[in-house]
Design a protein around this motif. Structure first.
Motif, short mmCIF file in Angstrom:
data_model
loop_
_atom_site.label_atom_id
_atom_site.label_comp_id
_atom_site.label_asym_id
_atom_site.label_seq_id
_atom_site.Cartn_x
_atom_site.Cartn_y
_atom_site.Cartn_z
N LEU A 1 83.54 11.68 19.66
CA LEU A 1 84.33 11.30 20.83
C LEU A 1 83.88 9.98 21.45
O LEU A 1 84.68 9.26 22.05
N ALA A 2 82.59 9.66 21.34
CA ALA A 2 82.08 8.43 21.95
C ALA A 2 81.98 7.27 20.96
O ALA A 2 81.32 6.27 21.23
N SER A 3 82.65 7.39 19.83
CA SER A 3 82.51 6.37 18.78
C SER A 3 83.10 5.02 19.17
O SER A 3 82.71 3.99 18.60
N SER A 4 84.03 4.98 20.14
CA SER A 4 84.56 3.68 20.57
C SER A 4 83.45 2.84 21.20
O SER A 4 83.54 1.61 21.26
N GLN A 5 82.40 3.51 21.66
CA GLN A 5 81.22 2.82 22.18
C GLN A 5 80.13 2.72 21.11
O GLN A 5 79.53 1.67 20.90
N GLY A 6 79.86 3.84 20.44
CA GLY A 6 78.75 3.90 19.51
C GLY A 6 78.94 3.15 18.21
O GLY A 6 77.97 2.63 17.64
N LYS A 7 80.19 3.06 17.72
CA LYS A 7 80.41 2.33 16.46
C LYS A 7 80.13 0.84 16.63
O LYS A 7 79.42 0.24 15.79
N PRO A 8 80.61 0.17 17.69
CA PRO A 8 80.22 -1.23 17.89
C PRO A 8 78.71 -1.40 18.05
O PRO A 8 78.15 -2.41 17.61
N GLU A 9 78.05 -0.43 18.68
CA GLU A 9 76.60 -0.50 18.81
C GLU A 9 75.93 -0.46 17.44
O GLU A 9 75.01 -1.24 17.16
N MET A 10 76.39 0.45 16.57
CA MET A 10 75.81 0.56 15.24
C MET A 10 76.10 -0.69 14.41
O MET A 10 75.21 -1.20 13.70
N ASP A 11 77.33 -1.20 14.51
CA ASP A 11 77.69 -2.42 13.78
C ASP A 11 76.79 -3.58 14.19
O ASP A 11 76.31 -4.36 13.35
N THR A 12 76.56 -3.70 15.49
CA THR A 12 75.72 -4.78 16.00
C THR A 12 74.28 -4.63 15.52
O THR A 12 73.62 -5.61 15.17
N ALA A 13 73.79 -3.40 15.46
CA ALA A 13 72.43 -3.16 14.98
C ALA A 13 72.28 -3.60 13.53
O ALA A 13 71.29 -4.25 13.16
N GLU A 14 73.27 -3.29 12.72
CA GLU A 14 73.22 -3.68 11.30
C GLU A 14 73.29 -5.20 11.15
O GLU A 14 72.55 -5.79 10.34
N TYR A 15 74.15 -5.82 11.93
CA TYR A 15 74.27 -7.28 11.90
C TYR A 15 72.98 -7.95 12.36
O TYR A 15 72.51 -8.93 11.75
N LEU A 16 72.37 -7.42 13.42
CA LEU A 16 71.14 -8.01 13.96
C LEU A 16 69.98 -7.86 12.98
O LEU A 16 69.15 -8.78 12.84
N GLU A 17 69.90 -6.71 12.33
CA GLU A 17 68.83 -6.50 11.36
C GLU A 17 68.87 -7.57 10.28
O GLU A 17 67.85 -8.18 9.94
N ALA A 18 70.07 -7.83 9.75
CA ALA A 18 70.22 -8.85 8.72
C ALA A 18 69.89 -10.24 9.27
O ALA A 18 69.18 -11.03 8.62
#
Length: 400
Positions: free
Chosen positions: A58-75
């Motif tokens: 239910l909270a994926s509209s918030q959590g998915k962008p957070e996860m995407d950003t984490a993956e982008y930042l790691e790289a």
């Protein structure tokens, strides 16, 4: 009938296969939803940071962008040389919009000896996670809104999201400036909604605002017409709603269907693309208090956040193919605060905690300029918040 010697042979083969399977250490273990876990546990050349978000549910509209950003930042961090020459490994866990899953993820991350944990998309999950952080003495940076995450101060817990009371204060200031005195209040029936209601009720009299109707709803509700119908009978000057998508989009649609001709003021939980996509033109005219990332083009060049926000937007679009939201910014700020500490004091958990509490001063982030102290583990102020509106299907600075 199968003979016993043959049965024994099959049993031995099964046991051997199981032993081989258990002794193998794959390079990238995943939980059910694909969140990655680190396997380079023994390497001293790898800095491990835990990350938890609601990439699904239910909270994926918030959590998915957070996860995407984490993956982008790691790289990006590793492309830039890591931290002091060491590779950064973000061990990522999808908590699936479920508090129990968040707790399980936190325990898994701690068992993998991460130096710090960033995450917890919603208030309920963060409150559950922080209990473990405190017990295990692991520095934890929350990405959720509830003021009670850091109030009262908890030794190992920090957050990079505006406290609800700050957002409520900005909302009430706007209501007061527009001579709105009688409001109806609605909130989602969870920790985030309850936190917003508590602060609004406490602070409203200071701004000459009276609550004349109160209603709650569930995050999974597909209609709130019964609640809005009762509110309409009370004839408020405005409705304030404290929730997140998709329930906030449901409120906007039913608000329009019932023909209200008053302001609808949302919470900052609605400040993401999912709201615009779900509500469409119906969202036009809706208001909310927010961080500055959604209206960065309206910021003066003198604003200390403008450059970092615009650089982040540009890079985020190039790498991920869509513009970031406040939630992308929370993820960025949480990870970068952790990295700032590790860069200066190494990977010792207590040293990281001490550095964040005592040395994060004038740290310019996407969400605001952070000044964390022993008395304030969030470190954000009212000047990092603006009122915005939905205009022609997009975000715009609200100037009234």
């Amino acid at each position: 009938m199968i003979k016993k010697p043959f049965q024994m042979m099959i049993l031995v083969l099964i046991l051997l296969m199981a032993a081989c399977s258990n002794s193998a250490k794959p390079t990238d273990v995943t939980n059910e939803e694909g969140a990655s876990e680190n396997t380079e546990e023994g390497s001293t050349d790898v800095i491990k940071i835990g990350f938890i978000s609601d990439a699904t549910g239910l909270a994926s509209s918030q959590g998915k962008p957070e996860m995407d950003t984490a993956e982008y930042l790691e790289a990006k961090i590793n492309e830039d040389g890591g931290i002091n020459g060491k590779k950064v490994k973000l061990i990522k866990y999808d908590s699936e919009s479920d508090e129990t899953s968040a707790v399980l993820g936190m325990k898994k991350l701690i068992n993998q000896n991460v130096s710090i944990v960033v995450g917890g998309t919603i208030t309920g999950s963060s409150l559950a996670i922080l209990e473990i952080a405190q017990k295990e003495k692991v520095p934890y940076i929350s990405l959720a809104a509830g003021s009670e995450i850091v109030k009262p101060v908890k030794e190992y817990v920090f957050k990079v999201v505006h406290n609800s009371d700050l957002m409520i204060e900005q909302t009430l200031k706007s209501l007061n400036e527009n001579n709105i005195q009688k409001v109806a209040w609605m909130n989602i029936n969870d920790a985030y909604g309850e936190d917003g209601y508590k602060h609004f009720k406490e602070m409203a009299p200071d701004y000459g605002v009276e609550i004349i109707a109160e209603e709650i709803f569930e995050g999974s509700d597909t209609s709130v017409i019964p609640q809005l119908s009762k509110i309409k009978l009370k004839k408020p000057d405005a409705i304030v709603v404290w929730t997140r998508p998709p329930s906030g989009s449901v409120v906007s649609k039913d608000f329009k269907q019932l023909g209200f001709n008053i302001p609808l003021v949302h919470s900052y939980g609605m400040a993401n693309q999912a709201y615009l996509d779900q509500a469409g033109a119906i969202a036009n005219g809706n208001l909310l208090a927010s961080g500055k990332i959604l209206i960065s083009e309206n910021l003066p060049d003198s604003d200390p956040q403008k450059k970092i926000i615009e650089d982040f937007i540009k890079d985020h679009k190039e790498k991920l193919g869509y513009p970031p939201t406040n939630f992308s910014g929370y993820s960025y700020d949480g990870i970068m605060l952790g990295i700032e500490a590790i860069k200066n004091v190494g990977t010792d958990r207590n040293a990281i905690r001490d550095y964040i509490e005592n040395n994060i001063k004038d740290f310019v982030g996407i969400t605001g300029v952070f000044n964390i102290t022993p008395e304030d583990h969030s470190g954000l102020s009212l000047d990092s918040i603006v009122m915005i509106e939905v205009k022609d299907g997009n975000w715009a600075l609200y100037n009234k």
